[in-house]
Structures are given as structure tokens and as C-alpha cells.
Scaffold this active site. Sequence first.
Site, PDB file in Angstrom:
ATOM      1  N   ASP A 190       0.785  -1.232   0.000  1.00 48.05           N
ATOM      2  CA  ASP A 190       0.000   0.000   0.000  1.00 48.05           C
ATOM      3  C   ASP A 190       0.814   1.278   0.000  1.00 48.05           C
ATOM      4  O   ASP A 190       0.270   2.323   0.318  1.00 48.05           O
ATOM      5  CB  ASP A 190      -0.951   0.014   1.207  1.00 48.05           C
ATOM      6  CG  ASP A 190      -0.212   0.130   2.534  1.00 48.05           C
ATOM      7  OD1 ASP A 190      -0.830   0.540   3.520  1.00 48.05           O
ATOM      8  OD2 ASP A 190       0.986  -0.193   2.581  1.00 48.05           O
ATOM      9  N   THR A 191       2.079   1.243  -0.334  1.00 53.08           N
ATOM     10  CA  THR A 191       2.840   2.482  -0.255  1.00 53.08           C
ATOM     11  C   THR A 191       4.019   2.499  -1.212  1.00 53.08           C
ATOM     12  O   THR A 191       4.674   1.486  -1.404  1.00 53.08           O
ATOM     13  CB  THR A 191       3.410   2.684   1.168  1.00 53.08           C
ATOM     14  OG1 THR A 191       2.417   2.376   2.130  1.00 53.08           O
ATOM     15  CG2 THR A 191       3.872   4.103   1.380  1.00 53.08           C
TER      16      THR A 191
END
Length: 388
Positions: A190-191
Site C-alpha cells: 500500500d505504499t
Amino acid sequence: MTSHKVFYIAVHGGAGQHGRSSEAHVKGAMKRACAEALRISELGCASTLSIVEQAITILEDDDCLNAGYGSNLTFEGKVECDAAIMDGRTGDFGSVGAVSGANPIKLANAILARARVPDRLGRIRPLTLVSSGAHAFAQRHGIETVDGTSMVAPRAKQEWQRWVTRYDEVASTDEHKGGTTVLPQDAMQDTVGAVAWDSEGNLAAGVSSGGLLLKCSGRIGEAAAFGAGCFAEQSQDGQTGMACSISGAGEHIMRAGLARTIADVLRPGQDSAEVDVHDVLTRTFLNKPNLPRGDIHPNAGVLLMTKEAQESGDTIPRLWSAFTTESMAVAYANSETLTPKVWTSLVYKFGHIKKCCKAKILRRPETSQPVLATNASPVYITALPLHG
């Protein structure tokens, strides 16, 4: 001695599980991010903030990464992004949450810059703007905006459809008969992020995320939270400092305030020779994030740049990567060589780009166990030869 500023830039493509089918694409995106950041570093007005913004913008615009255009979709099938950026020299910070229709890192940096301008009524400038308020800010301050639906990448749409269908299938079964399905780790990265250093000793860090697949609309992750997704600071004498960008399970990372925790342990201003960064990262990852709710072991990774003083009085940057996941993809370069070097968890062999790029496996050893499952360290840590 060089007569112009030298910049070092490092980016990451998330900590998680990198499938072989996307290896070349992810590698290419990270190399472009480094190269574009170094291109603008040649401009006289370039700063560590501007090259962090530029590097992350490239990552956001590529559909193979979970940020910006490539973002995971909410349960309703929409893009909602988080991003943050921080200036190590001043401590200034800006972030956005649950926003669509603009490059989130550009918006975060604009919020940081706007906060430096005194308000005519003395109002406190915001650190963070979210959703429609962030989008309105972008329009007022000349940041390019698009229709939110145009940020939905075909790959993300296909993945969303697959798991919404699976969710509906599970929901139709009797939950007491074990009708559960866990999302794969490669769907939960997610990043993305970046850290930068210049030869004047200034540091900056940034992070950007599309969030978890099938997340609730309005959910804010670590990429928008101060002290969670990125951090940068340096000592007043300019001799020591750090910048880090975090990846992983946002809720766990926010509970731990992971980026700021790392910064607090490193404490800019102390003798850099006395700091064992390997030990700092190991202790930080073992102690945090904790699991008060009995969740599955948290996935987390960090790209860390430290500034170390030398006996000559000069300072140099050092680069580290640490993660609890199966893999973490990292790229780095500097404006002296202008040749990005890409590292991933899988072996790569590159073509010749000005000079041959090095490759190395960055993979958590197979014998490592999840956090709390064993006394053995679940953390894989490596120092990267930033000057090599």
C-alpha cells in the site's frame, strides 16, 4: 571539490510480495523515478523536497504501483489516495488523505508550501487536507486535476472485480462454516516513497499510497498521518539527520507512529559514530508495531537514509532497507553518476545504461517467522552501497 549541489535520491516500490510477472515493470518505474528526480536536480532551484516530489510523481503515474493512477480501489470501486512529504531542515510537513483527481504528492507538497505563508487573519495553516477539501485546495492553487474515474487503472479494476466477486461469494455462505478468504499479500502492498539528501546536508522524505484493496471509503492510512508514513529531521549543526519512508499495513504503522519512532531512536544531534542503525531498526521493528487486537502479524518496511559526520568535518548519506515482508523493491541514484541502481527482492540482470547497474536479492530469509511466532528476528535489514 564539486561546485554545484550533489543530490542523492532513493525510492521504494512497497514492502510485500513482488510477483515475477511485474518485476520488469516495477524496476522500470523506479528507475524512471530516480532518473527524472536527478534531471530536475540540475535546475538551480532544485531542493530535496522538489526531487522527492518529482520521484514520487513518476511512481504515482505508473499503473504497476499502488499509488496515484495504479491505486487499489475502495469497496465501491473508486480511487482514494493518501500522501505526505516532510522537510528535514525545517520540520515542515504536508499531507492529503482519501483524495482523487490529482497527484497526491504534488498536493501534499503544496499544502506544506502554503503553510509557510502567514495567514492574513492569523489562522493556523493545516497539516493535512482530505477528500473534497483537498481536491478544492488543488483547484484553488493551480494543481492539475482530472476526473477521478480517469485514475482507475485497468489492472486495478480487474483486481477489484475479482475480489468483489469473491467477497460476494463468501458473503453468501454460512459464516459459521468457515466461509472466509484472505486477500493475497501482493494485493495489499500500500505504499511507495522516496528519501533525498543534498551536499548541503538537507534531507526530505515522502510517501504515497492507494491504500488497501477493498478498503472502506474515507479510510486514511499511514501515508497521510504525521509521524507514521514518513519523517525527516536533522540536527541544527547540520552534522547528523535522517529521512525515512514507510510501507506496509497502515493501521499497525499508525498505532506505532513508526516513522517518528525510528526518528526518535536515531535522535539527530548525537554522535553518529555511536549509532548502530542495524540495531535501531531491529529493536524498532521487534517492539513496534504491536498487536493489541490479535491481528495477523503486521507487514512493514522502511527505506532509511541517515546523515553521518566524518572526521574531516564533511557529512555523507547512508542508505538502509528493513522489512518484515517477503520482499521490498528499492532504487537509488545520485547526481554525480546519473546512473540509477535498482535493487529488488529477486535477482535482476540489467542492460547497459551509461554503466552496468548492480542487482541484489532483498528477501526476508525463509527461516524467518512472523512477529511473535518465534524468538528469531523476523526483520530483514541491509545497508545499501549508496556511494558504490
